[in-house]
Design a protein around this motif. Structure first.
Motif, PDB file in Angstrom:
ATOM      1  N   GLY A   1      -8.453  -1.632  34.616  1.00 23.30           N
ATOM      2  CA  GLY A   1      -9.016  -0.298  34.398  1.00 23.30           C
ATOM      3  C   GLY A   1     -10.445  -0.178  34.874  1.00 23.30           C
ATOM      4  N   LYS A   2     -11.197  -1.286  34.819  1.00 24.08           N
ATOM      5  CA  LYS A   2     -12.591  -1.280  35.268  1.00 24.08           C
ATOM      6  C   LYS A   2     -12.734  -1.715  36.725  1.00 24.08           C
ATOM      7  CE  LYS A   2     -14.767  -2.108  30.751  1.00 24.08           C
ATOM      8  NZ  LYS A   2     -15.671  -3.012  29.980  1.00 24.08           N
ATOM      9  N   SER A   3     -11.615  -1.836  37.423  1.00 27.55           N
ATOM     10  CA  SER A   3     -11.602  -2.242  38.841  1.00 27.55           C
ATOM     11  C   SER A   3     -12.192  -3.633  39.045  1.00 27.55           C
ATOM     12  CB  SER A   3     -12.351  -1.218  39.710  1.00 27.55           C
ATOM     13  OG  SER A   3     -11.726   0.049  39.627  1.00 27.55           O
ATOM     14  N   GLU A   4     -12.073  -4.480  38.024  1.00 26.90           N
ATOM     15  CA  GLU A   4     -12.530  -5.868  38.151  1.00 26.90           C
ATOM     16  C   GLU A   4     -11.440  -6.765  38.731  1.00 26.90           C
ATOM     17  OE1 GLU A   4     -13.686  -6.817  34.195  1.00 26.90           O
ATOM     18  OE2 GLU A   4     -15.487  -5.564  34.226  1.00 26.90           O
ATOM     19  N   LEU A   5     -10.192  -6.289  38.691  1.00 23.38           N
ATOM     20  CA  LEU A   5      -9.065  -6.991  39.286  1.00 23.38           C
ATOM     21  C   LEU A   5      -8.332  -6.034  40.210  1.00 23.38           C
ATOM     22  CD1 LEU A   5      -7.251  -9.078  36.478  1.00 23.38           C
ATOM     23  CD2 LEU A   5      -8.258  -9.966  38.589  1.00 23.38           C
ATOM     24  N   MET A   6      -8.018  -6.498  41.409  1.00 26.92           N
ATOM     25  CA  MET A   6      -7.236  -5.707  42.350  1.00 26.92           C
ATOM     26  C   MET A   6      -5.784  -6.166  42.306  1.00 26.92           C
ATOM     27  SD  MET A   6      -7.777  -5.226  46.451  1.00 26.92           S
ATOM     28  CE  MET A   6      -6.906  -3.932  47.355  1.00 26.92           C
ATOM     29  N   LEU A   7      -4.862  -5.235  42.132  1.00 26.75           N
ATOM     30  CA  LEU A   7      -3.444  -5.554  42.086  1.00 26.75           C
ATOM     31  C   LEU A   7      -2.924  -5.925  43.468  1.00 26.75           C
ATOM     32  CD1 LEU A   7      -2.176  -2.616  39.834  1.00 26.75           C
ATOM     33  CD2 LEU A   7      -2.711  -4.948  39.109  1.00 26.75           C
ATOM     34  N   VAL A   8      -1.939  -6.842  43.473  1.00 29.21           N
ATOM     35  CA  VAL A   8      -1.317  -7.271  44.722  1.00 29.21           C
ATOM     36  C   VAL A   8       0.194  -7.313  44.530  1.00 29.21           C
ATOM     37  CG1 VAL A   8      -1.100  -9.104  46.447  1.00 29.21           C
ATOM     38  CG2 VAL A   8      -3.320  -8.692  45.334  1.00 29.21           C
ATOM     39  N   ALA A   9       0.920  -6.647  45.418  1.00 28.69           N
ATOM     40  CA  ALA A   9       2.378  -6.749  45.458  1.00 28.69           C
ATOM     41  C   ALA A   9       2.749  -7.912  46.372  1.00 28.69           C
ATOM     42  CB  ALA A   9       2.998  -5.452  45.967  1.00 28.69           C
ATOM     43  N   PRO A  10       3.550  -8.857  45.896  1.00 23.63           N
ATOM     44  CA  PRO A  10       3.831 -10.045  46.714  1.00 23.63           C
ATOM     45  C   PRO A  10       4.800  -9.813  47.862  1.00 23.63           C
ATOM     46  CG  PRO A  10       5.046 -10.155  44.662  1.00 23.63           C
ATOM     47  CD  PRO A  10       4.150  -8.957  44.563  1.00 23.63           C
ATOM     48  N   ASP A  11       5.546  -8.697  47.827  1.00 29.19           N
ATOM     49  CA  ASP A  11       6.488  -8.399  48.914  1.00 29.19           C
ATOM     50  C   ASP A  11       6.932  -6.952  48.787  1.00 29.19           C
ATOM     51  OD1 ASP A  11       8.524  -8.367  46.885  1.00 29.19           O
ATOM     52  OD2 ASP A  11       8.703 -10.532  47.100  1.00 29.19           O
ATOM     53  N   ALA A  12       7.711  -6.511  49.741  1.00 25.22           N
ATOM     54  CA  ALA A  12       8.158  -5.115  49.751  1.00 25.22           C
ATOM     55  C   ALA A  12       9.015  -4.779  48.545  1.00 25.22           C
ATOM     56  CB  ALA A  12       8.932  -4.831  51.040  1.00 25.22           C
ATOM     57  N   GLY A  13       9.757  -5.763  48.036  1.00 28.27           N
ATOM     58  CA  GLY A  13      10.609  -5.528  46.892  1.00 28.27           C
ATOM     59  C   GLY A  13       9.856  -5.187  45.625  1.00 28.27           C
ATOM     60  N   ALA A  14       8.577  -5.534  45.577  1.00 31.12           N
ATOM     61  CA  ALA A  14       7.759  -5.295  44.390  1.00 31.12           C
ATOM     62  C   ALA A  14       6.977  -3.988  44.461  1.00 31.12           C
ATOM     63  CB  ALA A  14       6.777  -6.458  44.195  1.00 31.12           C
ATOM     64  N   LEU A  15       7.133  -3.234  45.563  1.00 29.15           N
ATOM     65  CA  LEU A  15       6.295  -2.047  45.766  1.00 29.15           C
ATOM     66  C   LEU A  15       6.531  -0.969  44.718  1.00 29.15           C
ATOM     67  CD1 LEU A  15       6.158  -1.567  49.637  1.00 29.15           C
ATOM     68  CD2 LEU A  15       4.307  -2.190  48.086  1.00 29.15           C
ATOM     69  N   LYS A  16       7.792  -0.699  44.397  1.00 26.52           N
ATOM     70  CA  LYS A  16       8.089   0.350  43.426  1.00 26.52           C
ATOM     71  C   LYS A  16       7.461   0.023  42.075  1.00 26.52           C
ATOM     72  CE  LYS A  16      11.960   2.786  41.222  1.00 26.52           C
ATOM     73  NZ  LYS A  16      13.445   2.901  41.146  1.00 26.52           N
ATOM     74  N   LYS A  17       7.573  -1.228  41.666  1.00 27.99           N
ATOM     75  CA  LYS A  17       7.028  -1.632  40.366  1.00 27.99           C
ATOM     76  C   LYS A  17       5.501  -1.660  40.387  1.00 27.99           C
ATOM     77  CE  LYS A  17      10.997  -4.328  38.752  1.00 27.99           C
ATOM     78  NZ  LYS A  17      11.458  -5.649  38.273  1.00 27.99           N
ATOM     79  N   ILE A  18       4.895  -2.139  41.473  1.00 26.86           N
ATOM     80  CA  ILE A  18       3.433  -2.215  41.512  1.00 26.86           C
ATOM     81  C   ILE A  18       2.827  -0.816  41.491  1.00 26.86           C
ATOM     82  CG2 ILE A  18       3.000  -2.169  44.005  1.00 26.86           C
ATOM     83  CD1 ILE A  18       1.374  -4.668  41.644  1.00 26.86           C
ATOM     84  N   HIS A  19       3.529   0.154  42.060  1.00 31.11           N
ATOM     85  CA  HIS A  19       3.045   1.534  42.014  1.00 31.11           C
ATOM     86  C   HIS A  19       3.013   2.031  40.572  1.00 31.11           C
ATOM     87  CE1 HIS A  19       2.253   5.628  43.354  1.00 31.11           C
ATOM     88  NE2 HIS A  19       3.239   6.034  42.555  1.00 31.11           N
ATOM     89  N   SER A  20       4.023   1.720  39.810  1.00 36.07           N
ATOM     90  CA  SER A  20       4.066   2.128  38.402  1.00 36.07           C
ATOM     91  C   SER A  20       2.997   1.404  37.587  1.00 36.07           C
ATOM     92  CB  SER A  20       5.453   1.847  37.822  1.00 36.07           C
ATOM     93  OG  SER A  20       6.438   2.628  38.460  1.00 36.07           O
ATOM     94  N   VAL A  21       2.781   0.127  37.885  1.00 36.81           N
ATOM     95  CA  VAL A  21       1.729  -0.624  37.195  1.00 36.81           C
ATOM     96  C   VAL A  21       0.367  -0.016  37.495  1.00 36.81           C
ATOM     97  CG1 VAL A  21       0.532  -2.846  37.065  1.00 36.81           C
ATOM     98  CG2 VAL A  21       3.024  -2.781  37.089  1.00 36.81           C
ATOM     99  N   ALA A  22       0.126   0.316  38.757  1.00 38.98           N
ATOM    100  CA  ALA A  22      -1.152   0.915  39.144  1.00 38.98           C
ATOM    101  C   ALA A  22      -1.370   2.241  38.426  1.00 38.98           C
ATOM    102  CB  ALA A  22      -1.195   1.111  40.652  1.00 38.98           C
ATOM    103  N   LYS A  23      -0.333   3.047  38.348  1.00 41.25           N
ATOM    104  CA  LYS A  23      -0.449   4.343  37.678  1.00 41.25           C
ATOM    105  C   LYS A  23      -0.735   4.171  36.195  1.00 41.25           C
ATOM    106  CE  LYS A  23       2.063   8.694  37.028  1.00 41.25           C
ATOM    107  NZ  LYS A  23       3.327   9.433  37.333  1.00 41.25           N
ATOM    108  N   ALA A  24      -0.037   3.230  35.546  1.00 42.92           N
ATOM    109  CA  ALA A  24      -0.218   3.025  34.107  1.00 42.92           C
ATOM    110  C   ALA A  24      -1.571   2.428  33.775  1.00 42.92           C
ATOM    111  CB  ALA A  24       0.890   2.118  33.580  1.00 42.92           C
ATOM    112  N   SER A  25      -2.091   1.579  34.660  1.00 41.50           N
ATOM    113  CA  SER A  25      -3.331   0.862  34.376  1.00 41.50           C
ATOM    114  C   SER A  25      -4.577   1.562  34.908  1.00 41.50           C
ATOM    115  CB  SER A  25      -3.265  -0.547  34.976  1.00 41.50           C
ATOM    116  OG  SER A  25      -3.134  -0.486  36.397  1.00 41.50           O
ATOM    117  N   GLY A  26      -4.401   2.603  35.713  1.00 42.21           N
ATOM    118  CA  GLY A  26      -5.534   3.302  36.288  1.00 42.21           C
ATOM    119  C   GLY A  26      -6.113   2.641  37.520  1.00 42.21           C
ATOM    120  N   ALA A  27      -5.364   1.709  38.114  1.00 43.99           N
ATOM    121  CA  ALA A  27      -5.844   1.056  39.338  1.00 43.99           C
ATOM    122  C   ALA A  27      -5.915   2.069  40.478  1.00 43.99           C
ATOM    123  CB  ALA A  27      -4.920  -0.099  39.717  1.00 43.99           C
ATOM    124  N   GLN A  28      -6.973   2.007  41.255  1.00 44.77           N
ATOM    125  CA  GLN A  28      -7.177   2.960  42.340  1.00 44.77           C
ATOM    126  C   GLN A  28      -6.445   2.579  43.618  1.00 44.77           C
ATOM    127  OE1 GLN A  28      -8.926   5.878  41.724  1.00 44.77           O
ATOM    128  NE2 GLN A  28      -8.727   5.010  39.652  1.00 44.77           N
TER     129      GLN A  28
END
Length: 286
Positions: A149-176
């Motif tokens: 939430g404080k942009s101290e950690l940047m999210l990383v999707a390890p492959d294309a299969g994780a894109l849908k889930k990482i998008h939801s994680v980013a939305k829930a956590s406030g990642a930019q």
């Protein structure tokens, strides 16, 4: 080690015991007193590994229903076994997830809550399935919730299969924003090649790879190397399900600085200062 299994009837935990006969067959007994009628049975299973563990679940359901008329039955399945075998991949193999789902469906639960299954195939194969999303587990970590939430950690999707889930994680956590990696896997051998960063600037940043499960860890060791080569300052890992078949040290000694995972599979007794465990009790309660 057998699965961790709990029984709750009308909000009261009921004691059970189980073991293995000399011939290798598993047995289970409800040691606590059962009522003749109950409104709600809730069974939670973590770390289910094989069909012996499924037999413990089936025996538990049979033992309860033999004594108690249950109005509503729910299963909380923290870890879904065979989740990765979610289709026929090569000639001669099986759709093992469906084989398991067919057995699970015979227990006739009114709802089956599954924490972050590997793919949408689980919801299609398991009757009355309710998926608990990946972000529901990750957001129970105060450390991660605050850092992302404080942009101290940047999210990383390890492959294309994780894109849908990482998008939801980013939305829930406030990642930019988040970075995206790619890799190639030989479905016949499981060998991994072609790790590459395809999106996102990780230079000088602390990053968090997010995925549903970690088995031996080859994906994340290869990913960590690519991220460090691209200038990442540190590489942490969140996986909902930590199998860690080669141990957490295999990851922590090969490019991963910290690990965050739930107790869906990992033992709650795992002790390492670089590993934060997220209790599945908090996830299911939420």
């Amino acid at each position: 080690m057998a699965s961790r299994i709990e029984l709750v009837i009308d909000n009261e935990q009921v004691e059970i015991s189980h073991g293995v006969f000399p011939d290798g067959a598993v047995w289970l007994k409800v040691a606590g007193k059962l009522p003749s009628f109950a409104l709600h049975m809730r069974v939670r299973v973590a770390a289910m590994r094989d069909m012996n563990d499924f037999m413990l679940l089936a025996q538990l359901v049979d033992a309860v229903r033999h004594v108690t008329d249950i109005a509503v039955s729910h299963l909380e399945l923290a870890w879904l076994p065979w989740a990765r075998q979610d289709r026929h991949m090569v000639a001669g193999d099986s759709f093992a997830l469906k084989v398991f789902a067919d057995q699970l469906n015979t227990l006739n639960f009114d709802k089956v809550y599954i924490l972050d299954p590997h793919s949408d195939a689980a919801a299609a194969a398991i009757k009355n399935c309710v998926v608990i999303a990946q972000e529901s587990g990750l957001m129970q970590s105060e450390t991660l919730r605050r850092a992302i939430g404080k942009s101290e950690l940047m999210l990383v999707a390890p492959d294309a299969g994780a894109l849908k889930k990482i998008h939801s994680v980013a939305k829930a956590s406030g990642a930019q924003s988040y970075a995206i990696l790619t890799k190639e896997r030989d479905v016949a051998t499981g060998n991994l090649t072609g790790f590459a960063l395809v999106a996102g600037d990780v230079a000088g940043k602390d990053v968090l790879i997010v995925d549903d499960l970690c088995d031996a860890g080859g994906t994340f060791i290869g990913s960590a190397q690519v991220l460090r080569d691209a200038g990442a300052r540190s590489v942490s890992l969140y996986v909902t399900h930590g199998v860690f078949s080669k141990g957490v040290e295999h990851l922590l000694n090969n490019g991963i600085d910290a690990i965050y995972t739930t107790t869906s599979f990992t033992s709650p007794e795992l002790a390492d200062p670089r590993v934060e465990l997220i209790d599945i009790n908090t996830i299911f309660r939420a």
